[in-house]
Design a protein around this motif. Structure first.
Motif, PDB file in Angstrom:
ATOM      1  N   LEU A  88     -46.559 -23.779 -39.333  1.00  0.00           N
ATOM      2  CA  LEU A  88     -45.683 -24.191 -40.426  1.00  0.00           C
ATOM      3  C   LEU A  88     -46.407 -25.163 -41.344  1.00  0.00           C
ATOM      4  CD1 LEU A  88     -42.843 -24.085 -41.689  1.00  0.00           C
ATOM      5  CD2 LEU A  88     -42.207 -26.000 -40.207  1.00  0.00           C
ATOM      6  N   GLY A  89     -47.158 -26.089 -40.749  1.00  0.00           N
ATOM      7  CA  GLY A  89     -47.891 -27.058 -41.556  1.00  0.00           C
ATOM      8  C   GLY A  89     -48.873 -26.400 -42.500  1.00  0.00           C
ATOM      9  N   THR A  90     -49.622 -25.418 -42.002  1.00  0.00           N
ATOM     10  CA  THR A  90     -50.587 -24.708 -42.845  1.00  0.00           C
ATOM     11  C   THR A  90     -49.887 -23.990 -43.995  1.00  0.00           C
ATOM     12  OG1 THR A  90     -52.129 -24.404 -41.011  1.00  0.00           O
ATOM     13  CG2 THR A  90     -52.343 -22.900 -42.873  1.00  0.00           C
ATOM     14  N   SER A  91     -48.753 -23.368 -43.696  1.00  0.00           N
ATOM     15  CA  SER A  91     -48.027 -22.643 -44.741  1.00  0.00           C
ATOM     16  C   SER A  91     -47.480 -23.572 -45.815  1.00  0.00           C
ATOM     17  CB  SER A  91     -46.882 -21.832 -44.121  1.00  0.00           C
ATOM     18  OG  SER A  91     -45.834 -22.676 -43.667  1.00  0.00           O
ATOM     19  N   LEU A  92     -47.257 -24.843 -45.438  1.00  0.00           N
ATOM     20  CA  LEU A  92     -46.720 -25.823 -46.386  1.00  0.00           C
ATOM     21  C   LEU A  92     -47.811 -26.708 -46.994  1.00  0.00           C
ATOM     22  CD1 LEU A  92     -43.522 -26.972 -44.433  1.00  0.00           C
ATOM     23  CD2 LEU A  92     -43.641 -25.366 -46.353  1.00  0.00           C
ATOM     24  N   GLY A  93     -49.052 -26.499 -46.578  1.00  0.00           N
ATOM     25  CA  GLY A  93     -50.150 -27.308 -47.096  1.00  0.00           C
ATOM     26  C   GLY A  93     -50.213 -28.701 -46.513  1.00  0.00           C
ATOM     27  N   LEU A  94     -49.726 -28.854 -45.279  1.00  0.00           N
ATOM     28  CA  LEU A  94     -49.703 -30.166 -44.616  1.00  0.00           C
ATOM     29  C   LEU A  94     -50.665 -30.161 -43.434  1.00  0.00           C
ATOM     30  CD1 LEU A  94     -45.833 -30.717 -44.564  1.00  0.00           C
ATOM     31  CD2 LEU A  94     -47.472 -31.618 -46.239  1.00  0.00           C
ATOM     32  N   GLU A  95     -51.347 -31.279 -43.235  1.00  0.00           N
ATOM     33  CA  GLU A  95     -52.369 -31.350 -42.191  1.00  0.00           C
ATOM     34  C   GLU A  95     -51.862 -31.946 -40.882  1.00  0.00           C
ATOM     35  OE1 GLU A  95     -55.792 -33.383 -43.696  1.00  0.00           O
ATOM     36  OE2 GLU A  95     -55.921 -32.130 -45.511  1.00  0.00           O
ATOM     37  N   ASN A  96     -50.766 -32.720 -40.953  1.00  0.00           N
ATOM     38  CA  ASN A  96     -50.315 -33.465 -39.766  1.00  0.00           C
ATOM     39  C   ASN A  96     -48.797 -33.412 -39.646  1.00  0.00           C
ATOM     40  OD1 ASN A  96     -52.952 -34.796 -38.863  1.00  0.00           O
ATOM     41  ND2 ASN A  96     -52.823 -35.467 -41.003  1.00  0.00           N
ATOM     42  N   LEU A  97     -48.286 -32.218 -39.412  1.00  0.00           N
ATOM     43  CA  LEU A  97     -46.842 -32.019 -39.312  1.00  0.00           C
ATOM     44  C   LEU A  97     -46.448 -31.875 -37.839  1.00  0.00           C
ATOM     45  CD1 LEU A  97     -44.091 -31.552 -40.674  1.00  0.00           C
ATOM     46  CD2 LEU A  97     -44.673 -29.123 -40.819  1.00  0.00           C
ATOM     47  N   TYR A  98     -45.377 -32.574 -37.439  1.00  0.00           N
ATOM     48  CA  TYR A  98     -44.905 -32.572 -36.059  1.00  0.00           C
ATOM     49  C   TYR A  98     -43.393 -32.396 -36.011  1.00  0.00           C
ATOM     50  CZ  TYR A  98     -49.412 -34.960 -35.250  1.00  0.00           C
ATOM     51  OH  TYR A  98     -50.741 -35.290 -35.219  1.00  0.00           O
ATOM     52  N   VAL A  99     -42.930 -31.980 -34.837  1.00  0.00           N
ATOM     53  CA  VAL A  99     -41.499 -32.018 -34.556  1.00  0.00           C
ATOM     54  C   VAL A  99     -41.287 -32.784 -33.258  1.00  0.00           C
ATOM     55  CG1 VAL A  99     -41.461 -29.817 -33.298  1.00  0.00           C
ATOM     56  CG2 VAL A  99     -39.352 -30.690 -34.320  1.00  0.00           C
ATOM     57  N   LYS A 100     -40.347 -33.685 -33.273  1.00  0.00           N
ATOM     58  CA  LYS A 100     -39.875 -34.320 -32.040  1.00  0.00           C
ATOM     59  C   LYS A 100     -38.705 -33.468 -31.576  1.00  0.00           C
ATOM     60  CE  LYS A 100     -39.598 -38.105 -29.266  1.00  0.00           C
ATOM     61  NZ  LYS A 100     -40.439 -38.210 -28.078  1.00  0.00           N
ATOM     62  N   ASP A 101     -38.922 -32.695 -30.515  1.00  0.00           N
ATOM     63  CA  ASP A 101     -37.971 -31.661 -30.125  1.00  0.00           C
ATOM     64  C   ASP A 101     -37.017 -32.179 -29.058  1.00  0.00           C
ATOM     65  OD1 ASP A 101     -36.552 -29.397 -29.776  1.00  0.00           O
ATOM     66  OD2 ASP A 101     -38.212 -28.155 -29.093  1.00  0.00           O
ATOM     67  N   GLU A 102     -35.880 -32.693 -29.525  1.00  0.00           N
ATOM     68  CA  GLU A 102     -34.893 -33.302 -28.639  1.00  0.00           C
ATOM     69  C   GLU A 102     -34.013 -32.285 -27.933  1.00  0.00           C
ATOM     70  OE1 GLU A 102     -34.316 -36.753 -28.031  1.00  0.00           O
ATOM     71  OE2 GLU A 102     -36.340 -36.864 -28.838  1.00  0.00           O
ATOM     72  N   SER A 103     -34.239 -30.994 -28.205  1.00  0.00           N
ATOM     73  CA  SER A 103     -33.415 -29.967 -27.560  1.00  0.00           C
ATOM     74  C   SER A 103     -33.671 -29.873 -26.065  1.00  0.00           C
ATOM     75  CB  SER A 103     -33.673 -28.607 -28.212  1.00  0.00           C
ATOM     76  OG  SER A 103     -34.972 -28.128 -27.916  1.00  0.00           O
ATOM     77  N   LEU A 104     -34.761 -30.460 -25.590  1.00  0.00           N
ATOM     78  CA  LEU A 104     -35.079 -30.398 -24.171  1.00  0.00           C
ATOM     79  C   LEU A 104     -34.380 -31.474 -23.344  1.00  0.00           C
ATOM     80  CD1 LEU A 104     -37.345 -28.657 -25.535  1.00  0.00           C
ATOM     81  CD2 LEU A 104     -38.754 -29.250 -23.574  1.00  0.00           C
ATOM     82  N   ASN A 105     -33.582 -32.310 -23.997  1.00  0.00           N
ATOM     83  CA  ASN A 105     -32.798 -33.301 -23.272  1.00  0.00           C
ATOM     84  C   ASN A 105     -31.683 -32.635 -22.466  1.00  0.00           C
ATOM     85  OD1 ASN A 105     -33.453 -36.244 -23.745  1.00  0.00           O
ATOM     86  ND2 ASN A 105     -33.513 -35.491 -25.855  1.00  0.00           N
ATOM     87  N   PRO A 106     -31.173 -33.317 -21.430  1.00  0.00           N
ATOM     88  CA  PRO A 106     -29.980 -32.818 -20.744  1.00  0.00           C
ATOM     89  C   PRO A 106     -28.851 -32.572 -21.743  1.00  0.00           C
ATOM     90  CG  PRO A 106     -30.900 -34.682 -19.562  1.00  0.00           C
ATOM     91  CD  PRO A 106     -31.650 -34.592 -20.853  1.00  0.00           C
ATOM     92  N   THR A 107     -28.053 -31.577 -21.491  1.00  0.00           N
ATOM     93  CA  THR A 107     -26.970 -31.110 -22.364  1.00  0.00           C
ATOM     94  C   THR A 107     -27.479 -30.621 -23.710  1.00  0.00           C
ATOM     95  OG1 THR A 107     -26.258 -33.255 -23.335  1.00  0.00           O
ATOM     96  CG2 THR A 107     -25.316 -32.633 -21.206  1.00  0.00           C
ATOM     97  N   GLY A 108     -28.785 -30.430 -23.856  1.00  0.00           N
ATOM     98  CA  GLY A 108     -29.340 -29.715 -24.990  1.00  0.00           C
ATOM     99  C   GLY A 108     -29.449 -30.449 -26.295  1.00  0.00           C
ATOM    100  N   SER A 109     -29.313 -31.783 -26.297  1.00  0.00           N
ATOM    101  CA  SER A 109     -29.443 -32.510 -27.558  1.00  0.00           C
ATOM    102  C   SER A 109     -29.808 -33.970 -27.322  1.00  0.00           C
ATOM    103  CB  SER A 109     -28.150 -32.436 -28.378  1.00  0.00           C
ATOM    104  OG  SER A 109     -27.257 -33.474 -28.015  1.00  0.00           O
ATOM    105  N   PHE A 110     -30.152 -34.640 -28.424  1.00  0.00           N
ATOM    106  CA  PHE A 110     -30.520 -36.065 -28.375  1.00  0.00           C
ATOM    107  C   PHE A 110     -29.354 -36.954 -27.994  1.00  0.00           C
ATOM    108  CE2 PHE A 110     -29.377 -37.607 -32.900  1.00  0.00           C
ATOM    109  CZ  PHE A 110     -28.312 -36.738 -32.967  1.00  0.00           C
ATOM    110  N   LYS A 111     -28.123 -36.433 -28.020  1.00  0.00           N
ATOM    111  CA  LYS A 111     -26.956 -37.251 -27.679  1.00  0.00           C
ATOM    112  C   LYS A 111     -27.044 -37.774 -26.250  1.00  0.00           C
ATOM    113  CE  LYS A 111     -24.677 -36.682 -31.587  1.00  0.00           C
ATOM    114  NZ  LYS A 111     -24.349 -37.782 -32.512  1.00  0.00           N
TER     115      LYS A 111
END
Length: 386
Positions: A88-111
């Motif tokens: 995704l970063g390459t397609s957007l012209g970005l060199e340092n793009l990240y996602v903090k993926d909170e979906s791996l928490n219990p109950t499926g979210s950052f809550k």
């Protein structure tokens, strides 16, 4: 176990005792924030020793509000991965793009983070029954953690909440009221039941500790970037607990002396164009948000007509030299498909909204291609399948 010393009103600075049940400052009608003895913590804590502990939110326990570790209520929340997004970063012209993926928490979210902290402190204070209004994920998380703690739980949520949220409340044995209306209507009903029947209200910012669980996302980011902070954080903002919590974490990290430099990120709050009270207030220069009438969006977590912490959210965005951006539901869906096709991540609409906002920022030249940019995916897209 904890260096917590007092709770402080976010407006008048009055102090409150964290060893007693507290809600918010009734004089100012504003949230309370937990304060710690960071001078003592700086002398005694070793950040590298914390790194070596078991990987969950509670490895930062000295900087969380629970005094006795026997009261920690955990399902393994925290330490969600920070993933590079090279395609995704390459397609957007970005060199340092990240996602903090909170979906791996219990109950499926950052809550899970905030609810773990709040339920743990409720248990420590002897609270026996808790109630919450929710757009979905917070209710499911509270049901799970209340069950784990042996507390009685009741949830008010809109009838059109995703089915997964409804079912996870039921499976955890919580009382459930499905209502016509929005989370603001659910909050009013929950408030009445709380007052009449003695339930403790865990509404966003109506108690002090959900913010503390969410702030650990900021600690984890600093650790992941080797005690620096990224230049840009893009965060989906409904109630705003995570944004406020992370900005608080960055101040605490600086006072602890754990950051390599004093630089802090620009905080980008993302809302849906069908419910964008923070964006409207930010763009108009207001210190407060007006109640958003007719709120409508596919991202149920962003369908919050007004946050109880609107003043803090707006203050933190401005202090960070950040922005508030609205995106349409169509832009959210396009970004969700783009993230899935390029990186294999099925983000919740709220998380996809951050990618949609990033695309707008690139078009408006509001980010530099070399900057480290972190988008937050706050939950799993699977939870929206009916």
């Amino acid at each position: 176990m904890s260096y917590i010393t007092y709770l402080q009103c976010s407006h008048c600075d009055d102090h409150f005792d964290p060893t007693r049940v507290q809600t918010f400052c009734t004089k100012c009608q504003t949230p309370l924030l937990a304060r710690y003895d960071l001078v003592k913590a700086r002398q005694e804590l070793d950040r590298d020793e914390i790194y070596r502990r078991s990987r969950d939110m509670w490895r930062w326990r000295e900087l969380l509000p629970v005094l006795d570790e026997r009261n920690m209520v955990t399902l393994g929340e925290g330490d969600a991965p920070l993933l590079p997004l090279p395609n995704l970063g390459t397609s957007l012209g970005l060199e340092n793009l990240y996602v903090k993926d909170e979906s791996l928490n219990p109950t499926g979210s950052f809550k899970a983070r905030g609810i773990s902290a709040a339920i743990s402190k409720a248990k420590e204070l002897g609270i026996e029954k808790v109630i919450i209004p929710t757009a979905g994920n917070a209710g499911g998380a509270m049901a799970a953690y209340a069950a784990r703690a042996g507390l009685k739980a009741h949830i008010f949520m809109p009838k059109d909440t995703p089915l997964a949220n409804v079912e996870e409340c039921k499976i955890a044995g919580a009382g459930l009221s499905l209502i016509d209306g929005l989370i603001s209507d659910a909050a009013a009903m929950a408030g009445v039941k709380a007052r009449e029947e003695g339930w403790f209200d865990l509404s966003t910012f109506k108690e002090p500790y959900r913010t503390e669980g969410k702030k650990i996302m900021g600690y984890e980011l600093a650790e992941a970037f080797h005690w620096e902070l990224p230049e840009v954080i893009i965060y989906p903002t409904g109630g705003g607990t995570g944004l406020v919590g992370m900005w608080k974490a960055f101040a605490e990290l600086a006072e602890l002396g754990w950051l390599i430099n004093g630089y802090r990120p620009r905080m980008i709050a993302v809302q849906a164009s069908g419910c964008a009270p923070v964006v409207k207030a930010f763009e108009s220069g207001s210190r407060f948000c007006d109640f958003w009438l007719g709120a409508k969006t596919i991202a149920s977590g962003l369908r919050v007509p007004k946050s109880f912490a609107d003043q803090i959210i707006l203050h933190d965005i401005r202090e960070s030299n950040g922005l508030a951006i609205a995106v349409t539901d169509t832009e959210i869906l396009d970004a969700q498909k783009n993230l899935g096709a390029k990186e294999g991540i099925f983000a919740a609409p709220e998380g996809a909204a951050t990618v949609a906002a990033l695309i707008k920022m690139i078009e408006q030249k509001q980010v530099d291609p070399q900057e480290r940019i972190v988008c937050f995916n706050t939950g799993s897209g699977l939870k929206y399948l009916n």
